[in-house]
Enzyme design. Structure first.
Site, PDB file in Angstrom:
ATOM      1  N   HIS A   1      45.838  45.218  35.572  1.00  0.00           N
ATOM      2  CA  HIS A   1      47.112  45.024  35.082  1.00  0.00           C
ATOM      3  C   HIS A   1      47.855  43.930  35.481  1.00  0.00           C
ATOM      4  O   HIS A   1      47.642  43.425  36.613  1.00  0.00           O
ATOM      5  CB  HIS A   1      47.972  46.240  35.405  1.00  0.00           C
ATOM      6  CG  HIS A   1      47.653  47.494  34.701  1.00  0.00           C
ATOM      7  ND1 HIS A   1      46.419  48.042  34.957  1.00  0.00           N
ATOM      8  CD2 HIS A   1      48.417  48.084  33.594  1.00  0.00           C
ATOM      9  CE1 HIS A   1      46.537  49.482  34.241  1.00  0.00           C
ATOM     10  NE2 HIS A   1      47.554  49.452  33.177  1.00  0.00           N
TER      11      HIS A   1
ATOM     12  N   ASN B   1      41.084  43.606  42.618  1.00  0.00           N
ATOM     13  CA  ASN B   1      42.082  44.644  41.703  1.00  0.00           C
ATOM     14  C   ASN B   1      42.295  45.650  42.802  1.00  0.00           C
ATOM     15  O   ASN B   1      43.448  46.240  42.720  1.00  0.00           O
ATOM     16  CB  ASN B   1      41.531  44.963  40.425  1.00  0.00           C
ATOM     17  CG  ASN B   1      42.466  45.688  39.707  1.00  0.00           C
ATOM     18  OD1 ASN B   1      43.609  45.542  39.519  1.00  0.00           O
ATOM     19  ND2 ASN B   1      41.951  46.697  38.964  1.00  0.00           N
TER      20      ASN B   1
END
Length: 296
Positions: free
Chosen positions: A138, A169
């Site tokens: 994201h 991440n």
């Protein structure tokens, strides 16, 4: 590596501009005859050639623009999409404590999906990530928008993700996202701009190249680095700016986030974006720019 990152960022800011004009003048001022055309060059102050009036702008774009800035506005974030890389160029969010304290969503109900507002030629698909070894990372973090199911769902458009190293991440990058949310406890507003970088690198042949992997049938670009610019609006009205860059590769979780602070100028030059000048157009209260460690 980090010294090279900074030097390459500075390289990205170099620009060249050149222009020439050939044609007939009215005899008021004549420059030396151009050796290629045999015609005198137009003087800078002589205006356009009388024999060749410019075409009306409406005629030039009779069949439309081949491209236009691709801005997307969601309920809780905005992004600018880059169709060449199949990634966003930047995503902008605004966080405050009130919305973060309200939990009105369930992440388990969210699914990554294509962005139908992006042309099918330029769109990333879930199949591009399958078996790639990269997470769908994201840009606007899902946890930043848990106050509403709709807002959290919007963060799962593939236009809001980039191929991201799973270790990064799930660890260091996640820690940076948590840090940003924690700042809402001490600030009136927290503005976050996040995006990918594709930084140049010195190769064994002594030349500098911009190289990055692409994944899937749609050739989704894998960023070499990720940036996050954090603008903290204090209750006093003062503004503090922090800027971070992380390589898109495994990063030890216990490395302090301060190690990833870089001068904002490095991000501005490498990304083609501007932050400081835009802030100063709107307020004189920019008091602190956290510059980062000098040997990054």
């Amino acid at each position: 590596m980090w010294k090279l990152l900074r030097s390459r960022c500075l390289l990205a800011g170099v620009s060249l501009a050149a222009g020439t004009g050939l044609g007939l003048t009215l005899g008021i001022h004549r420059d030396p005859v151009d050796r290629l055309s045999g015609l005198p060059a137009i003087a800078a102050d002589s205006g356009p050639p009388a024999l060749y009036p410019p075409a009306p702008a409406t005629e030039i774009v009779k069949f439309g623009f081949p491209a236009a800035p691709q801005l997307r506005s969601r309920e809780s974030y905005m992004l600018a999409y880059d169709p060449r890389t199949r990634n966003a160029a930047w995503v902008l969010e605004q966080l405050d404590a009130g919305r973060l304290q309200h939990k009105g969503s369930e992440r388990g109900r969210c699914e990554f999906r294509e962005d139908p507002s992006v042309h099918e030629y330029h769109r990333a698909r879930n199949s591009d990530f399958k078996g790639s070894g990269f997470d769908r990372g994201h840009l606007a973090a899902a946890a930043n928008h848990r106050h509403s199911q709709k807002c959290m769902d919007d963060t799962f458009y593939l236009s809001n993700v980039v191929p991201q190293n799973p270790n990064l991440n799930q660890n260091a990058w996640n820690n940076l996202e948590k840090y940003c949310r924690s700042q809402t406890k001490y600030n009136k507003n927290v503005y976050i701009c996040t995006g990918p970088l594709y930084l140049p690198r010195l190769e064994p042949d002594g030349k500098v190249y911009v190289k990055y992997e692409v994944i899937g049938k749609n050739h989704v670009a894998v960023p070499t680095h990720m940036f996050k610019v954090v603008i903290l609006e204090k209750h006093s009205g003062e503004i503090e700016l922090q800027s971070y860059v992380m390589p898109n590769q495994p990063v030890q979780e216990n490395i302090p986030l301060e190690r990833f602070l870089v001068p904002i100028e490095s991000i501005e030059r490498a990304s083609g974006l501007l932050f400081v000048s835009n802030i100063l157009k709107r307020t004189n209260n920019l008091k602190t720019i956290t510059a980062g460690i000098s040997d990054l």
